[in-house]
Design an enzyme around this catalytic site. Structure first.
Site: not given
Lengths: 445, 445
Positions: B285, B306, B420
């Site tokens: 961010e 793995h 948003k």
């Protein structure tokens, strides 16, 4: 049947339909290689027809064995790493109540042998003290370091708690048909066993006993899971413009060729977190070789919209997203109205929480596409066994195709051996004397 | 003091010391910008001296409040998203017994408002039925969608279960000093409150009440955490060739300039999983903007050796690793000897599990460096509060420096607003009428 769907419309701002269609010929070729066994890694194609060839009796046997463990154990520890861990973990998490651990529902399915955490093992063993527990140990060879350490410790503990004879009844081994340490031990001790086929690699093994037994122990319907996988086996069997495995494989390769180096698997349901982990192994291990391959990453939204969201929206334009969208939720929660409305939420009062979540998803898709992030979407009708079975087989089939389009062997993992060889050398494992000497000379700190 | 250390020796095959030292001048400049407040985002520098300026009385008040919740609640739900979630989650997971949820230890600290999962909320509310629970609600504004929905639902439930008066005693709000919906509500209802300073952004807030209260509720020593952070505040305050925050910031930027586009934060202790999630928010961010920034990813080893291990070893050579290595474990588990030795592990019998883990780590480092993956290592003496405090402040300080070296504003997150805005438009939020119209025209499916 209700089925998962793939929508690639929202990649078309970054690449053209022609970019995708240009891969038709290699996709046809890839499917042929898979089905004729004429490509690289063709000794590991046993997963292709697992849904159609697994006998009903084997599924019944797994269910009976699981029910036996369920009846006799408060806790069952599944011991395995990589593909012997992630598939079962992914399906169980997707189907479980989020707070199952807190509720004390039994049997609890816990995992071990997927790390070498000393505190992890200590805390697990401490928790198992005085508990009625069983073990499902999964290892082709029986000598892979992580699960072998965990099994040695937990077998000793179980035998100390209930005696050797009773312990043998509560241990199930999933291993090679004939060879290896675990097969030999299982024969000597009289453990119930299931077979890992020679031609099924770890990351493609979730639809074999490797994944099915732990999933059944957790109480889920493996017949429905296999039915869903079978439906997808049929739906993706031959080349077609509607074959969703081909569509996904072609599109991601076209994006990669266009400079999109990172694929982010996105969910809007936190229960899919470990499904993304399973997917990362499937694609990362199959394609990350020869200094190429898409880098697989994942986010859980909307949580990570407040974390990686900024990077995805505005960072380097070298990424694309594949969103798994769950159409129907299991439960219903309606947002209540509030007289004071201080939080300003009354405009969504009366809506289901999932409606808001879906608008977060759609709003994000639009923002990301506008911001230069191509977006594929896979819709799954619900988090139920049959659809998860479809999704698993879909990703496996697409992975085989995608790996051949990328022109790698999708079924080996030579890079995984490198750390093991060094670790054995550092631990002075017998047979590694030369490597031990060589590596000691390298360590300068 | 025992302290975390940073070792960059193993990047020197990919970049030179000169590549790193060339960034000295911009690093000096970055530190000056931070401490003089002369750089971009200088209205969000309150985190810089949180450890040194937080009054003892505030810490005492947090501890008292936490103890009050601990005494009166079986479950405390911390409601928050992004930085109001990840910091507390990271520290609590790092310090907790892995199987604490199964043990039923109380108080349980659960999280909500970090997603919009309908099933998640349903299952949480179902679990809380009949439980003595409390709420820590964390939101500067009180109107962020995810936490606001969760708080509206859980507040209603708590009041229904114990009445409004008792509920008010079990709710603590962490919010703006004066403004906003949550502040107003807290005043009206008489909740205990703590303040989020205007100049402390979400992802830099773990050492404020935002992180400290949930951590204290979980039973951990926030004074030791703050002491560790204070030690690191002092140790990284001024420019120096030994300033580890500068060393990390310079080295990762030098790697990025050399084409290493992805940084993988690696742990060998699964308890650090959420620490990596916190780190991903902090760096992703702060730096993922203006179409640049290192892509932050993470793996939990040896589990992911793995899985992503193959890609890391052999995929595109555009990655580097930063390993967090925990020197001392809390517990001791010795690998037992076994007469039959079918699994071949007797060569490590008598060793502690952590010795094997350390050799997996070292073996992997050598394999990765040999394979073209530069490797930084951060050693932390143990997973204890004081060292986690050091590690948190270290990463924060390095992040500020690194962002300025990258020449971005490390303290804003404009891209987070995009989804948003679209979501509000799609939900037809009052005030978004124009956006609603515009976005509807965009949706073609």
């Amino acid at each position: 049947m209700k089925a998962i769907k793939v929508n690639i419309k929202n990649v078309l701002g970054s690449i053209s339909e022609a970019d995708i269609n240009n891969l038709d010929a290699v996709s046809v070729d890839a499917i042929e290689k898979l089905h004729k066994g004429s490509g690289l890694g063709n000794d590991f194609l046993g997963w292709l027809d697992l849904p159609s060839r697994t006998p009903t009796q084997e599924i019944d046997d797994i269910v009976t064995t699981a029910n036996n463990l369920r009846a006799n154990c408060e806790v069952v520890v599944a011991i395995g790493i990589g593909g012997s861990y992630l598939g079962a973990k992914a399906v169980i998490e997707a189907l479980s109540d989020t707070f199952a651990a807190y509720r004390g529902s039994t049997p609890q399915v816990l995992f071990a042998g997927q790390n070498i955490g000393e505190d992890y093992l200590y805390e697990l063993m401490d928790y198992l003290k005085g508990k009625k527990f069983g073990i499902v140990v999964i290892s082709k060879s029986g000598t892979t370091t992580e699960p072998a350490i965990a099994f040695r410790l937990l077998k000793e503990q179980l035998e100390a708690q209930v005696g050797k004879a009773e312990a043998a009844k509560r241990i199930v081994a999933i291993t090679d048909a004939k060879r290896g340490a675990l097969r030999q031990l299982a024969t000597e001790e009289g453990y119930k066993t299931f077979v890992i086929d020679d031609n099924v690699g770890g990351r493609f093994s979730v639809l074999s006993p490797v994944g099915l037994l732990p999933i059944a122990v957790a109480g889920y319907d493996i017949k429905a899971l296999m039915q869903g996988a079978l439906d997808m086996e049929k739906a993706t069997a031959t080349h077609s413009v509607d074959n969703i495995a081909e569509i996904y494989a072609k599109t991601r390769n076209a994006l990669y060729r266009a400079g999109k180096k990172i694929e982010i698997l996105v969910n809007y349901n936190p229960k899919l977190h470990f499904f993304a982990e399973w997917w990362k192994q499937l694609y990362g291990e199959s394609e990350g070789k020869d200094h190429k391959g898409i880098f697989p990453a994942s986010v859980d939204n909307s949580t990570d919209l407040h974390s990686m969201g900024q990077w995805i929206q505005d960072g380097e334009r070298t990424i694309f997203e594949t969103v798994i969208s769950v159409e129907e939720q299991q439960h219903e929660v309606v947002i209540p109205s509030d007289e004071a409305n201080l939080d300003g939420l009354n405009y969504i009062a009366g809506k289901r929480v999932d409606e808001v979540n879906k608008m977060a998803e759609l709003g994000t898709r639009i923002a990301h596409v506008d911001g230069g992030v191509p977006n594929m979407r896979i819709t799954i009708p619900a988090l139920k066994e049959e659809y998860l079975g479809q999704l698993i087989y879909f990703f496996e089939k697409a992975c085989g195709i995608s790996g051949y389009i990328l022109d790698v062997n999708p079924f080996n993992q030579p890079g995984v051996e490198d750390y093991k060889r060094n670790m054995f050398a550092l631990l002075a494992k017998p047979g590694y004397e030369k490597e031990t000497e060589a590596i000691k000379a390298k360590i300068t700190e």
